[in-house]
Design an enzyme around this catalytic site. Structure first.
Site, PDB file in Angstrom:
ATOM      1  N   GLY A  48      -0.811   6.104   3.561  1.00 43.63           N
ATOM      2  CA  GLY A  48      -0.853   5.505   4.791  1.00 43.63           C
ATOM      3  C   GLY A  48      -0.030   6.125   5.890  1.00 43.63           C
ATOM      4  O   GLY A  48      -0.515   6.098   7.121  1.00 43.63           O
ATOM      5  N   GLU A 102       7.638   5.430   6.623  1.00 43.12           N
ATOM      6  CA  GLU A 102       6.458   4.641   6.288  1.00 43.12           C
ATOM      7  C   GLU A 102       5.545   4.268   7.390  1.00 43.12           C
ATOM      8  O   GLU A 102       5.878   4.439   8.593  1.00 43.12           O
ATOM      9  CB  GLU A 102       7.198   3.251   6.030  1.00 43.12           C
ATOM     10  CG  GLU A 102       7.139   2.839   4.515  1.00 43.12           C
ATOM     11  CD  GLU A 102       5.975   2.534   3.947  1.00 43.12           C
ATOM     12  OE1 GLU A 102       4.734   3.190   4.316  1.00 43.12           O
ATOM     13  OE2 GLU A 102       5.680   1.696   2.835  1.00 43.12           O
ATOM     14  N   ASP A 103       4.212   3.975   6.961  1.00 43.20           N
ATOM     15  CA  ASP A 103       3.287   3.273   8.035  1.00 43.20           C
ATOM     16  C   ASP A 103       3.665   2.023   8.342  1.00 43.20           C
ATOM     17  O   ASP A 103       3.758   1.804   9.663  1.00 43.20           O
ATOM     18  CB  ASP A 103       1.928   3.548   7.552  1.00 43.20           C
ATOM     19  CG  ASP A 103       1.738   2.809   6.121  1.00 43.20           C
ATOM     20  OD1 ASP A 103       2.698   2.615   5.702  1.00 43.20           O
ATOM     21  OD2 ASP A 103       0.725   2.870   5.880  1.00 43.20           O
ATOM     22  N   ASP A 106       5.654  -4.472   5.226  1.00 44.09           N
ATOM     23  CA  ASP A 106       4.763  -5.813   5.280  1.00 44.09           C
ATOM     24  C   ASP A 106       5.737  -6.738   4.613  1.00 44.09           C
ATOM     25  O   ASP A 106       6.882  -7.266   5.152  1.00 44.09           O
ATOM     26  CB  ASP A 106       3.708  -5.658   4.751  1.00 44.09           C
ATOM     27  CG  ASP A 106       2.994  -7.058   4.583  1.00 44.09           C
ATOM     28  OD1 ASP A 106       3.040  -7.701   5.419  1.00 44.09           O
ATOM     29  OD2 ASP A 106       1.852  -6.938   3.886  1.00 44.09           O
ATOM     30  N   LYS A 134       5.871  -5.939   9.976  1.00 41.77           N
ATOM     31  CA  LYS A 134       5.422  -7.417  10.390  1.00 41.77           C
ATOM     32  C   LYS A 134       6.697  -8.088   9.923  1.00 41.77           C
ATOM     33  O   LYS A 134       6.730  -8.826   8.825  1.00 41.77           O
ATOM     34  CB  LYS A 134       4.258  -7.583   9.547  1.00 41.77           C
ATOM     35  CG  LYS A 134       3.202  -6.766   9.714  1.00 41.77           C
ATOM     36  CD  LYS A 134       2.034  -7.222   8.572  1.00 41.77           C
ATOM     37  CE  LYS A 134       0.710  -6.720   8.917  1.00 41.77           C
ATOM     38  NZ  LYS A 134      -0.015  -6.805   7.431  1.00 41.77           N
ATOM     39  N   PHE A 155      -3.616  -8.207   9.543  1.00 41.88           N
ATOM     40  CA  PHE A 155      -4.151  -7.010   8.894  1.00 41.88           C
ATOM     41  C   PHE A 155      -4.509  -5.971  10.021  1.00 41.88           C
ATOM     42  O   PHE A 155      -5.434  -6.373  10.598  1.00 41.88           O
ATOM     43  CB  PHE A 155      -5.318  -7.430   7.827  1.00 41.88           C
ATOM     44  CG  PHE A 155      -5.373  -6.295   6.905  1.00 41.88           C
ATOM     45  CD1 PHE A 155      -4.499  -5.702   5.725  1.00 41.88           C
ATOM     46  CD2 PHE A 155      -6.546  -5.293   7.199  1.00 41.88           C
ATOM     47  CE1 PHE A 155      -4.600  -4.555   5.080  1.00 41.88           C
ATOM     48  CE2 PHE A 155      -6.931  -4.305   6.258  1.00 41.88           C
ATOM     49  CZ  PHE A 155      -5.805  -3.632   5.309  1.00 41.88           C
ATOM     50  N   ASP A 162      -5.716   1.930   5.817  1.00 46.65           N
ATOM     51  CA  ASP A 162      -6.959   1.821   5.694  1.00 46.65           C
ATOM     52  C   ASP A 162      -7.275   0.214   5.416  1.00 46.65           C
ATOM     53  O   ASP A 162      -6.392  -0.547   5.111  1.00 46.65           O
ATOM     54  CB  ASP A 162      -7.126   2.584   4.258  1.00 46.65           C
ATOM     55  CG  ASP A 162      -6.446   2.035   2.975  1.00 46.65           C
ATOM     56  OD1 ASP A 162      -5.422   1.515   3.202  1.00 46.65           O
ATOM     57  OD2 ASP A 162      -7.234   1.736   1.986  1.00 46.65           O
ATOM     58  N   ARG A 168      -8.835   5.174   8.037  1.00 44.31           N
ATOM     59  CA  ARG A 168      -7.642   5.796   8.219  1.00 44.31           C
ATOM     60  C   ARG A 168      -8.002   6.801   9.226  1.00 44.31           C
ATOM     61  O   ARG A 168      -7.012   7.238  10.024  1.00 44.31           O
ATOM     62  CB  ARG A 168      -7.350   6.841   6.973  1.00 44.31           C
ATOM     63  CG  ARG A 168      -6.798   5.696   5.759  1.00 44.31           C
ATOM     64  CD  ARG A 168      -6.200   6.665   4.826  1.00 44.31           C
ATOM     65  NE  ARG A 168      -6.176   6.104   3.262  1.00 44.31           N
ATOM     66  CZ  ARG A 168      -5.109   5.116   2.964  1.00 44.31           C
ATOM     67  NH1 ARG A 168      -4.324   5.066   3.966  1.00 44.31           N
ATOM     68  NH2 ARG A 168      -5.226   4.709   1.989  1.00 44.31           N
TER      69      ARG A 168
HETATM   70  P1  5GP Z   1       4.927  -4.014   1.773  1.00 44.36           P
HETATM   71  O1  5GP Z   1       5.330  -3.549   0.207  1.00 44.36           O
HETATM   72  O2  5GP Z   1       5.931  -4.162   2.566  1.00 44.36           O
HETATM   73  O3  5GP Z   1       4.304  -5.344   1.327  1.00 44.36           O
HETATM   74  O4  5GP Z   1       3.705  -3.325   2.083  1.00 44.36           O
HETATM   75  C1  5GP Z   1       3.713  -1.767   2.324  1.00 44.36           C
HETATM   76  C2  5GP Z   1       2.462  -1.506   2.260  1.00 44.36           C
HETATM   77  O5  5GP Z   1       1.415  -2.173   2.332  1.00 44.36           O
HETATM   78  C3  5GP Z   1       2.121  -0.377   3.420  1.00 44.36           C
HETATM   79  O6  5GP Z   1       2.885   0.972   3.086  1.00 44.36           O
HETATM   80  C4  5GP Z   1       0.616  -0.215   3.708  1.00 44.36           C
HETATM   81  O7  5GP Z   1       0.182   0.789   2.681  1.00 44.36           O
HETATM   82  C5  5GP Z   1       0.296  -1.662   3.146  1.00 44.36           C
HETATM   83  N1  5GP Z   1       0.020  -2.500   4.110  1.00 44.36           N
HETATM   84  C6  5GP Z   1       0.936  -3.862   4.512  1.00 44.36           C
HETATM   85  N2  5GP Z   1       0.356  -4.077   5.458  1.00 44.36           N
HETATM   86  C7  5GP Z   1      -1.040  -3.616   5.857  1.00 44.36           C
HETATM   87  C8  5GP Z   1      -2.072  -4.056   6.735  1.00 44.36           C
HETATM   88  O8  5GP Z   1      -1.725  -4.674   7.714  1.00 44.36           O
HETATM   89  N3  5GP Z   1      -2.950  -3.014   7.091  1.00 44.36           N
HETATM   90  C9  5GP Z   1      -3.110  -2.057   6.069  1.00 44.36           C
HETATM   91  N4  5GP Z   1      -4.049  -1.314   5.975  1.00 44.36           N
HETATM   92  N5  5GP Z   1      -1.898  -1.726   5.105  1.00 44.36           N
HETATM   93  C10 5GP Z   1      -0.923  -2.511   4.944  1.00 44.36           C
END
Ligand code: 5GP
Length: 178
Positions: A48, A102-103, A106, A134, A155, A162, A168
């Site tokens: 991402g 990081e992108d 979440d 978030k 989302f 993606d 992407r």
């Molecule tokens: P976490 O481990 O913090 O829950 O999630 C991190 C990863 O989940 C991010 O690097 C990303 O790849 C994916 N992710 C989390 N939220 C989103 C979202 O709203 N859209 C997309 N496309 N990917 C997300």
């Protein structure tokens, strides 16, 4: 900008390419100031973050190195809760100033699993830069040092992010339409 379709879902405009570009310049200015005279190594998390990492990197004026690792925890629009390391770290970070790119943060699960692995290698400092966060979705609190945008728990796709592999390449960020 208007509604777009990725796979079976509709997305509405959220952050324009211009807003993202402006914010990245501001983040880069902070990083350039904080790392003046140092030589940090950036670890970009694939897939991402590849577009954000590239755009941020071009704005950095200090001496910087970059390497990539691949972690994944998402399938469709839901986190699977499982973080898989698909490509590991090939760089020695002992005694280095490290910045993880990081992108989006979440739940925080991805970084909560990955950061201890990095700490274990004893970098001299470890910071996080993420384009999106978030806050309402937080399960594992992560200290974020440089943040692009705090966003609601919705989302999003585009600008490297993606939905099931697609979207992407969209230059702006869109969120799931109601
Ligand atoms: P976490 O481990 O913090 O829950 O999630 C991190 C990863 O989940 C991010 O690097 C990303 O790849 C994916 N992710 C989390 N939220 C989103 C979202 O709203 N859209 C997309 N496309 N990917 C997300």
């Amino acid at each position: 900008m208007s509604i777009i379709h990725v796979h079976d879902k509709s997305f509405q405009p959220y952050l324009t390419a211009e807003m993202i570009k402006t914010r990245i310049k501001e983040i880069a200015a902070d990083i350039n100031k904080d790392y003046a005279g140092k030589r940090p190594v950036f670890i970009a998390i694939l897939n991402g973050s590849f577009i954000f990492a590239a755009d941020l990197f071009k704005e950095l004026t200090v001496d910087v190195e970059v390497c990539f690792i691949k972690l994944a925890s998402y399938k469709g629009t839901r986190s699977t809760g499982q973080v898989i390391t698909a490509i590991g770290l090939d760089t020695d970070i002992f005694g280095r100033d490290v910045v993880v790119i990081e992108d989006i943060v979440d739940t925080g699960k991805t970084l909560s699993e990955f950061l201890p692995q990095l700490h274990h290698q004893q970098p001299s400092s470890l910071k996080i830069v993420t384009l999106l966060h978030k806050p309402e979705a937080t399960v594992f609190p992560i200290p974020i040092d440089y943040l692009g945008f705090a966003i609601p728990n919705e989302f999003v796709v585009g600008y490297g992010l993606d939905y099931d592999g697609l979207g992407r390449n969209i230059p702006a960020i869109y969120k799931l339409a109601e």
